[in-house]
Scaffold this motif. Structure first.
Motif, PDB file in Angstrom:
ATOM      1  N   ALA A  94       0.366 -15.097  -2.918  1.00  0.00           N
ATOM      2  CA  ALA A  94      -0.865 -15.560  -3.556  1.00  0.00           C
ATOM      3  C   ALA A  94      -1.987 -14.540  -3.443  1.00  0.00           C
ATOM      4  CB  ALA A  94      -1.310 -16.883  -2.921  1.00  0.00           C
ATOM      5  N   LEU A  95      -1.865 -13.597  -2.500  1.00  0.00           N
ATOM      6  CA  LEU A  95      -2.904 -12.608  -2.251  1.00  0.00           C
ATOM      7  C   LEU A  95      -2.542 -11.267  -2.868  1.00  0.00           C
ATOM      8  CD1 LEU A  95      -3.493 -13.386   1.544  1.00  0.00           C
ATOM      9  CD2 LEU A  95      -4.748 -14.304  -0.414  1.00  0.00           C
ATOM     10  N   THR A  96      -3.515 -10.374  -2.959  1.00  0.00           N
ATOM     11  CA  THR A  96      -3.281  -9.018  -3.442  1.00  0.00           C
ATOM     12  C   THR A  96      -2.627  -8.188  -2.338  1.00  0.00           C
ATOM     13  OG1 THR A  96      -5.175  -9.121  -4.939  1.00  0.00           O
ATOM     14  CG2 THR A  96      -4.395  -6.930  -4.321  1.00  0.00           C
ATOM     15  N   HIS A  97      -1.629  -7.366  -2.707  1.00  0.00           N
ATOM     16  CA  HIS A  97      -0.920  -6.532  -1.747  1.00  0.00           C
ATOM     17  C   HIS A  97      -0.759  -5.118  -2.286  1.00  0.00           C
ATOM     18  CE1 HIS A  97      -0.033  -9.916   0.864  1.00  0.00           C
ATOM     19  NE2 HIS A  97       0.452 -10.589  -0.170  1.00  0.00           N
ATOM     20  N   GLU A  98      -0.167  -4.253  -1.474  1.00  0.00           N
ATOM     21  CA  GLU A  98       0.157  -2.888  -1.856  1.00  0.00           C
ATOM     22  C   GLU A  98       1.314  -2.422  -0.981  1.00  0.00           C
ATOM     23  OE1 GLU A  98      -3.394  -0.687  -0.986  1.00  0.00           O
ATOM     24  OE2 GLU A  98      -3.030  -0.674   1.172  1.00  0.00           O
ATOM     25  N   VAL A  99       1.930  -1.305  -1.358  1.00  0.00           N
ATOM     26  CA  VAL A  99       2.988  -0.722  -0.530  1.00  0.00           C
ATOM     27  C   VAL A  99       2.707   0.762  -0.351  1.00  0.00           C
ATOM     28  CG1 VAL A  99       5.447  -0.192  -0.336  1.00  0.00           C
ATOM     29  CG2 VAL A  99       4.728  -2.429  -1.184  1.00  0.00           C
ATOM     30  N   ILE A 100       2.565   1.167   0.918  1.00  0.00           N
ATOM     31  CA  ILE A 100       2.344   2.557   1.299  1.00  0.00           C
ATOM     32  C   ILE A 100       3.616   3.051   1.978  1.00  0.00           C
ATOM     33  CG2 ILE A 100       0.827   4.145   2.553  1.00  0.00           C
ATOM     34  CD1 ILE A 100      -0.702   2.438   0.558  1.00  0.00           C
ATOM     35  N   VAL A 101       3.976   4.321   1.757  1.00  0.00           N
ATOM     36  CA  VAL A 101       5.154   4.911   2.384  1.00  0.00           C
ATOM     37  C   VAL A 101       4.687   5.947   3.405  1.00  0.00           C
ATOM     38  CG1 VAL A 101       7.350   6.082   2.007  1.00  0.00           C
ATOM     39  CG2 VAL A 101       6.395   4.626   0.202  1.00  0.00           C
ATOM     40  N   LEU A 102       5.013   5.715   4.675  1.00  0.00           N
ATOM     41  CA  LEU A 102       4.613   6.616   5.759  1.00  0.00           C
ATOM     42  C   LEU A 102       5.830   7.007   6.592  1.00  0.00           C
ATOM     43  CD1 LEU A 102       1.380   4.788   7.008  1.00  0.00           C
ATOM     44  CD2 LEU A 102       1.467   7.023   5.893  1.00  0.00           C
ATOM     45  N   SER A 159      -3.940   4.081   9.851  1.00  0.00           N
ATOM     46  CA  SER A 159      -4.191   5.374   9.218  1.00  0.00           C
ATOM     47  C   SER A 159      -3.110   5.660   8.183  1.00  0.00           C
ATOM     48  CB  SER A 159      -4.201   6.478  10.276  1.00  0.00           C
ATOM     49  OG  SER A 159      -4.222   7.760   9.653  1.00  0.00           O
ATOM     50  N   GLU A 160      -3.521   6.189   7.046  1.00  0.00           N
ATOM     51  CA  GLU A 160      -2.578   6.546   5.990  1.00  0.00           C
ATOM     52  C   GLU A 160      -2.313   8.052   5.967  1.00  0.00           C
ATOM     53  OE1 GLU A 160      -3.634   4.902   2.194  1.00  0.00           O
ATOM     54  OE2 GLU A 160      -3.932   2.879   3.016  1.00  0.00           O
ATOM     55  N   ALA A 161      -2.707   8.757   7.011  1.00  0.00           N
ATOM     56  CA  ALA A 161      -2.459  10.197   7.093  1.00  0.00           C
ATOM     57  C   ALA A 161      -0.960  10.466   7.028  1.00  0.00           C
ATOM     58  CB  ALA A 161      -3.035  10.748   8.392  1.00  0.00           C
ATOM     59  N   GLY A 162      -0.566  11.381   6.174  1.00  0.00           N
ATOM     60  CA  GLY A 162       0.845  11.710   6.024  1.00  0.00           C
ATOM     61  C   GLY A 162       1.574  10.870   4.993  1.00  0.00           C
ATOM     62  N   SER A 163       0.852  10.005   4.286  1.00  0.00           N
ATOM     63  CA  SER A 163       1.483   9.151   3.275  1.00  0.00           C
ATOM     64  C   SER A 163       2.214  10.002   2.236  1.00  0.00           C
ATOM     65  CB  SER A 163       0.428   8.286   2.580  1.00  0.00           C
ATOM     66  OG  SER A 163       0.980   7.629   1.456  1.00  0.00           O
ATOM     67  N   VAL A 164       3.402   9.552   1.847  1.00  0.00           N
ATOM     68  CA  VAL A 164       4.168  10.270   0.834  1.00  0.00           C
ATOM     69  C   VAL A 164       4.230   9.513  -0.488  1.00  0.00           C
ATOM     70  CG1 VAL A 164       5.565  11.502   2.525  1.00  0.00           C
ATOM     71  CG2 VAL A 164       6.338   9.291   1.683  1.00  0.00           C
ATOM     72  N   GLY A 165       3.540   8.378  -0.564  1.00  0.00           N
ATOM     73  CA  GLY A 165       3.524   7.643  -1.813  1.00  0.00           C
ATOM     74  C   GLY A 165       2.900   6.265  -1.671  1.00  0.00           C
ATOM     75  N   GLU A 166       2.531   5.696  -2.802  1.00  0.00           N
ATOM     76  CA  GLU A 166       1.877   4.385  -2.804  1.00  0.00           C
ATOM     77  C   GLU A 166       2.119   3.681  -4.127  1.00  0.00           C
ATOM     78  OE1 GLU A 166      -2.721   2.618  -2.656  1.00  0.00           O
ATOM     79  OE2 GLU A 166      -2.232   4.535  -1.695  1.00  0.00           O
ATOM     80  N   ALA A 167       2.363   2.377  -4.051  1.00  0.00           N
ATOM     81  CA  ALA A 167       2.452   1.519  -5.228  1.00  0.00           C
ATOM     82  C   ALA A 167       1.402   0.433  -5.066  1.00  0.00           C
ATOM     83  CB  ALA A 167       3.851   0.911  -5.356  1.00  0.00           C
ATOM     84  N   SER A 168       0.313   0.559  -5.794  1.00  0.00           N
ATOM     85  CA  SER A 168      -0.775  -0.416  -5.654  1.00  0.00           C
ATOM     86  C   SER A 168      -1.503  -0.658  -6.972  1.00  0.00           C
ATOM     87  CB  SER A 168      -1.775   0.060  -4.594  1.00  0.00           C
ATOM     88  OG  SER A 168      -2.311   1.323  -4.937  1.00  0.00           O
ATOM     89  N   ARG A 169      -0.870  -0.346  -8.081  1.00  0.00           N
ATOM     90  CA  ARG A 169      -1.483  -0.556  -9.398  1.00  0.00           C
ATOM     91  C   ARG A 169      -0.795  -1.716 -10.101  1.00  0.00           C
ATOM     92  NH1 ARG A 169      -4.518   2.640 -12.482  1.00  0.00           N
ATOM     93  NH2 ARG A 169      -4.101   4.438 -11.133  1.00  0.00           N
ATOM     94  N   THR A 170      -1.516  -2.778 -10.372  1.00  0.00           N
ATOM     95  CA  THR A 170      -0.949  -3.942 -11.050  1.00  0.00           C
ATOM     96  C   THR A 170      -0.347  -3.538 -12.390  1.00  0.00           C
ATOM     97  OG1 THR A 170      -2.464  -5.506  -9.990  1.00  0.00           O
ATOM     98  CG2 THR A 170      -1.483  -6.199 -12.075  1.00  0.00           C
ATOM     99  N   CYS A 171       0.933  -3.831 -12.546  1.00  0.00           N
ATOM    100  CA  CYS A 171       1.663  -3.535 -13.784  1.00  0.00           C
ATOM    101  C   CYS A 171       1.612  -2.055 -14.145  1.00  0.00           C
ATOM    102  CB  CYS A 171       1.147  -4.386 -14.947  1.00  0.00           C
ATOM    103  SG  CYS A 171       1.449  -6.153 -14.728  1.00  0.00           S
ATOM    104  N   GLY A 172       1.602  -1.202 -13.118  1.00  0.00           N
ATOM    105  CA  GLY A 172       1.552   0.226 -13.388  1.00  0.00           C
ATOM    106  C   GLY A 172       2.108   1.034 -12.240  1.00  0.00           C
ATOM    107  N   ARG A 225      12.555  13.196   2.071  1.00  0.00           N
ATOM    108  CA  ARG A 225      13.488  14.008   2.836  1.00  0.00           C
ATOM    109  C   ARG A 225      14.230  13.093   3.814  1.00  0.00           C
ATOM    110  NH1 ARG A 225      10.003  19.020   4.999  1.00  0.00           N
ATOM    111  NH2 ARG A 225      12.117  19.757   5.524  1.00  0.00           N
ATOM    112  N   PRO A 226      15.355  13.544   4.353  1.00  0.00           N
ATOM    113  CA  PRO A 226      16.077  12.708   5.329  1.00  0.00           C
ATOM    114  C   PRO A 226      15.179  12.328   6.500  1.00  0.00           C
ATOM    115  CG  PRO A 226      17.440  14.542   4.626  1.00  0.00           C
ATOM    116  CD  PRO A 226      16.068  14.796   4.061  1.00  0.00           C
ATOM    117  N   GLY A 227      15.277  11.100   6.928  1.00  0.00           N
ATOM    118  CA  GLY A 227      14.465  10.627   8.037  1.00  0.00           C
ATOM    119  C   GLY A 227      14.215   9.134   7.933  1.00  0.00           C
ATOM    120  N   ARG A 228      13.291   8.669   8.737  1.00  0.00           N
ATOM    121  CA  ARG A 228      12.930   7.252   8.770  1.00  0.00           C
ATOM    122  C   ARG A 228      11.512   7.085   8.243  1.00  0.00           C
ATOM    123  NH1 ARG A 228      12.077   6.411  13.813  1.00  0.00           N
ATOM    124  NH2 ARG A 228      12.184   4.146  13.748  1.00  0.00           N
ATOM    125  N   TYR A 229      11.334   6.064   7.429  1.00  0.00           N
ATOM    126  CA  TYR A 229      10.032   5.805   6.823  1.00  0.00           C
ATOM    127  C   TYR A 229       9.659   4.341   7.023  1.00  0.00           C
ATOM    128  CZ  TYR A 229      10.739  10.304   4.537  1.00  0.00           C
ATOM    129  OH  TYR A 229      10.962  11.630   4.307  1.00  0.00           O
TER     130      TYR A 229
END
Length: 203
Positions: free
Chosen positions: A116-124, A144-157, A177-181
């Motif tokens: 029901a609320l607004t959300h987003e997804v950050i990749v760290l 902190s979002e330092a080092g983020s490699v991507g984000e999906a936070s645009r409604t229908c975009g 790259r190989p690793g854990r996120y």
């Protein structure tokens, strides 16, 4: 039993019966509308009601975010996540990813907001000694979002926006790259309320 007491008993029974009928009717309406399905752990399989992410070639991770729609903030509320200070989610909040392991390279993230609320997804990235959900939370309820490699936070975009509206989708493509996120929602209070998941990237 006096007539007066008998009327009181029948009144109580009538009220209880009305409440039961109302509860059953409400449950049926919610089930018919799909409300239960949209907040369930398998809801990543469902399409958004407003828009859907485009089809992709190669690796894709389907992410579902959901909540019970109630958030409160205050120093008097107990803090989640081992007593860390900050925001407190009044009700369940979750982020689920499928699959949780993908090969290195270009990966499409397709997010559906089933809450029901607004959300987003950050990749760290996660360090070797760090687990999902262990990031330090600031006084603003965010990490902190330092080092983020991507984000999906645009409604229908695609990419960065103002957040994913309820019932909508968002997407982005990242090169991993190989690793854990860690996939997480960094709307104030949401990470502390449990909105994170680990994504493993193999060679």
């Amino acid at each position: 039993m006096t007539p007066h007491r008998r009327r009181g008993v029948w009144s109580a029974i009538a009220v209880a019966a009305a409440a039961l009928v109302l509860g059953i009717a409400t449950t049926c309406l919610m089930a018919a509308s799909g409300a239960f399905h949209r907040t369930g752990p398998a809801s990543w399989r469902a399409h958004s009601t407003r828009c859907t992410a485009p089809a992709v070639k190669g690796s894709a991770v389907d992410v579902t975010v959901w909540d019970t729609g109630r958030m409160r903030r205050g120093p008097d509320w107990p803090a989640p996540n081992n007593g860390r200070p900050g925001w407190y989610g009044m009700g369940m909040m979750r982020l689920a990813a499928h699959p949780t392991t993908v090969p290195a390279g270009r990966v499409a993230l397709r997010v559906v907001n089933a809450g029901a609320l607004t959300h987003e997804v950050i990749v760290l990235p996660l360090s070797a000694d760090q687990a999902a959900g262990e990031r330090a939370i600031g006084s603003d309820g965010r990490v902190s979002e330092a080092g983020s490699v991507g984000e999906a936070s645009r409604t229908c975009g695609s990419g960065v926006g103002e957040g994913i509206a309820s019932g909508a989708a968002a997407w982005t493509t990242v090169t991993l790259r190989p690793g854990r996120y860690e996939l997480l929602c960094n709307v104030p209070g949401h990470y502390a309320a449990g909105m994170y998941a680990e994504l493993d990237v193999t060679r």
